[in-house]
Design an enzyme around this catalytic site. Structure first.
Site, PDB file in Angstrom:
ATOM      1  N   ARG A 109     131.213 135.095  21.081  1.00  0.00           N
ATOM      2  CA  ARG A 109     131.239 136.559  21.235  1.00  0.00           C
ATOM      3  C   ARG A 109     132.422 137.061  20.419  1.00  0.00           C
ATOM      4  NH1 ARG A 109     130.504 140.244  26.579  1.00  0.00           N
ATOM      5  NH2 ARG A 109     128.375 139.709  25.983  1.00  0.00           N
ATOM      6  N   HIS A 136     123.253 141.928  19.607  1.00  0.00           N
ATOM      7  CA  HIS A 136     123.333 141.198  20.891  1.00  0.00           C
ATOM      8  C   HIS A 136     121.974 140.513  21.106  1.00  0.00           C
ATOM      9  CE1 HIS A 136     124.798 139.878  24.607  1.00  0.00           C
ATOM     10  NE2 HIS A 136     125.004 141.000  25.254  1.00  0.00           N
ATOM     11  N   GLN A 139     120.761 139.183  24.573  1.00  0.00           N
ATOM     12  CA  GLN A 139     120.386 140.268  25.482  1.00  0.00           C
ATOM     13  C   GLN A 139     118.954 140.722  25.203  1.00  0.00           C
ATOM     14  OE1 GLN A 139     122.407 141.820  28.003  1.00  0.00           O
ATOM     15  NE2 GLN A 139     120.372 142.537  28.527  1.00  0.00           N
ATOM     16  N   ASP A 231     122.795 151.984  27.381  1.00  0.00           N
ATOM     17  CA  ASP A 231     123.965 151.088  27.375  1.00  0.00           C
ATOM     18  C   ASP A 231     125.193 151.996  27.429  1.00  0.00           C
ATOM     19  OD1 ASP A 231     125.719 148.954  27.053  1.00  0.00           O
ATOM     20  OD2 ASP A 231     125.339 148.714  24.906  1.00  0.00           O
ATOM     21  N   CYS A 271     121.682 146.774  29.970  1.00  0.00           N
ATOM     22  CA  CYS A 271     122.170 145.411  29.744  1.00  0.00           C
ATOM     23  C   CYS A 271     123.291 145.042  30.705  1.00  0.00           C
ATOM     24  CB  CYS A 271     122.629 145.251  28.297  1.00  0.00           C
ATOM     25  SG  CYS A 271     123.889 146.461  27.822  1.00  0.00           S
ATOM     26  N   ARG A 299     118.764 136.518  31.426  1.00  0.00           N
ATOM     27  CA  ARG A 299     119.717 135.995  30.434  1.00  0.00           C
ATOM     28  C   ARG A 299     119.763 134.467  30.526  1.00  0.00           C
ATOM     29  NH1 ARG A 299     123.679 139.275  28.430  1.00  0.00           N
ATOM     30  NH2 ARG A 299     123.947 137.498  27.057  1.00  0.00           N
TER      31      ARG A 299
HETATM   32  N1   CP Z   1     125.105 142.249  29.134  1.00  0.00           N
HETATM   33  C1   CP Z   1     126.147 141.471  28.838  1.00  0.00           C
HETATM   34  O1   CP Z   1     126.236 140.903  27.740  1.00  0.00           O
HETATM   35  O2   CP Z   1     127.085 141.382  29.818  1.00  0.00           O
HETATM   36  P1   CP Z   1     128.525 140.723  29.670  1.00  0.00           P
HETATM   37  O3   CP Z   1     129.317 141.616  28.743  1.00  0.00           O
HETATM   38  O4   CP Z   1     129.084 140.718  31.074  1.00  0.00           O
HETATM   39  O5   CP Z   1     128.389 139.364  29.111  1.00  0.00           O
HETATM   40  N1  NVA Z   2     127.433 147.675  23.726  1.00  0.00           N
HETATM   41  C1  NVA Z   2     128.196 146.978  24.729  1.00  0.00           C
HETATM   42  C2  NVA Z   2     127.397 145.863  25.307  1.00  0.00           C
HETATM   43  C3  NVA Z   2     128.051 145.109  26.417  1.00  0.00           C
HETATM   44  C4  NVA Z   2     127.204 144.005  26.950  1.00  0.00           C
HETATM   45  C5  NVA Z   2     129.476 146.451  24.106  1.00  0.00           C
HETATM   46  O1  NVA Z   2     129.414 145.956  22.985  1.00  0.00           O
HETATM   47  O2  NVA Z   2     130.525 146.571  24.733  1.00  0.00           O
END
Ligand code: CP
Ligand code: NVA
Length: 312
Positions: A109, A136, A139, A231, A271, A299
């Site tokens: 990430r 993502h 997701q 989101d 999400c 997930r």
């Molecule tokens: N939806 C998602 O990716 O959640 P987290 O940021 O908690 O991993």
């Molecule tokens: N768009 C959000 C998604 C979190 C799962 C972010 O990038 O923070």
């Protein structure tokens, strides 16, 4: 056009750095496998025995980190996790070449998409994008699985995303375009999805028959929607823009009234994490139409299918 929008496809995908690393057939296959894995946890309990995976998180996470750790362990493998900047003590290419000597795959990430791609280039390992500023993909796979479970089909559904044209929107757009899901995205002006990703989605939609609609008109986007997705307005890394975004995004808050503009049986999707009182009301989150926790559950299953596809 960015190279990551035209990755080579192989008999076995090299990784999942973007939604497009899997061919359309591989994408359908991974969703099929995710369903099987969900039905029969025991059958896959040793599938990754002897495999070790490094999880690198530059940003916070609940769902992604927990579900990857659990997925790997439930498949009989093991993982090591590092939280914090990936390459502050040494160049990224050195980090990648260290990991290549120890593990079989990397899940990362990151802030930039380039970090994901550099990890793959220098390690030679399969790299799974666990969220970057641009995509993502894990997701979106869980979301497609959730839609498939609820409607027993994907082709011909209309998925409407309202809010910020961000990483989650990009992945939903690309997956929908390939799977024949009509995808409408309504954002405040200036917050539309990335133009190159949209153009690529339009190309893919021509093949699948999906209709793609990007704009600022909520009513047009919501009409006939089988699912309404939102989101956060301010993604991780954009915290300094929160106040400005709050003003512009307020009309895009998903309320029961907004949801009522979609089909009567429309699902509400998120999400997570959700900021109740900002992009969605508590009432919508607690309504029977909300499937956010089904998405969160999926997930785990979708990521198991990704790991099996890349490593088995
Ligand atoms: N939806 C998602 O990716 O959640 P987290 O940021 O908690 O991993
Ligand atoms: N768009 C959000 C998604 C979190 C799962 C972010 O990038 O923070």
């Amino acid at each position: 056009m960015a190279a990551h929008l035209y990755p080579a496809t192989h008999a076995r995908p090299a990784g999942l750095s973007t939604d497009l690393d899997f061919s359309t057939e591989q994408l359908s296959g991974v969703l099929e496998l995710a369903g099987q894995v969900k039905q029969s946890r025991q059958r896959y309990a040793s599938a990754l025995k002897g495999s070790y995976i490094a999880l690198l998180f530059e940003k916070p996470s609940l769902r992604t980190r927990m579900t990857f750790e659990l997925a790997i362990k439930q498949l009989g493998g093991d993982c090591v996790t590092q939280i914090g900047p990936i390459a502050d003590r040494e160049p990224l290419k050195d980090v990648a070449r260290n990991l290549a000597r120890w593990v079989d795959a990397i899940v990362a990430r990151t802030f930039t998409q380039e970090t994901i791609e550099e990890l793959g280039r220098w390690s030679g390992l399969p790299v799974v994008n666990a969220l970057s500023d641009l995509y993502h993909p894990c997701q979106a796979l869980a979301d497609m699985l959730t839609l498939k479970e609820h409607f027993d089909k994907l082709r011909g559904l209309k998925l409407t995303y309202v809010g910020d044209g961000n990483n989650v929107a990009h992945s939903l757009l690309l997956c929908s375009a390939r799977l024949g899901i009509h995808c409408s995205i309504a954002t405040p002006p200036g917050y539309e999805p990335n133009a190159q990703i949209t153009a690529r989605a339009q190309e893919l939609a021509k093949i699948s028959g999906a209709q793609i609609q990007i704009g600022n008109d909520l009513d047009a986007a919501l009409k006939g929607a089988h699912a309404v997705y939102t989101d956060v307005w301010t993604s991780m890394g954009q915290e300094s823009e929160a106040a400005e975004r709050h003003k512009l995004f307020t009309p895009f808050q998903v309320t029961m009234d907004l949801l009522a503009k979609a089909r009567p049986d429309a699902l509400f999707m998120h999400c997570l994490p959700a900021k109740r009182g900002l992009e969605v009301t508590d009432e919508v989150m607690e309504s029977p139409q909300c499937v956010a926790f089904d998405q969160a559950e999926n997930r785990l299953h979708a990521q198991k299918a990704v790991l099996l596809t890349l490593l088995q």
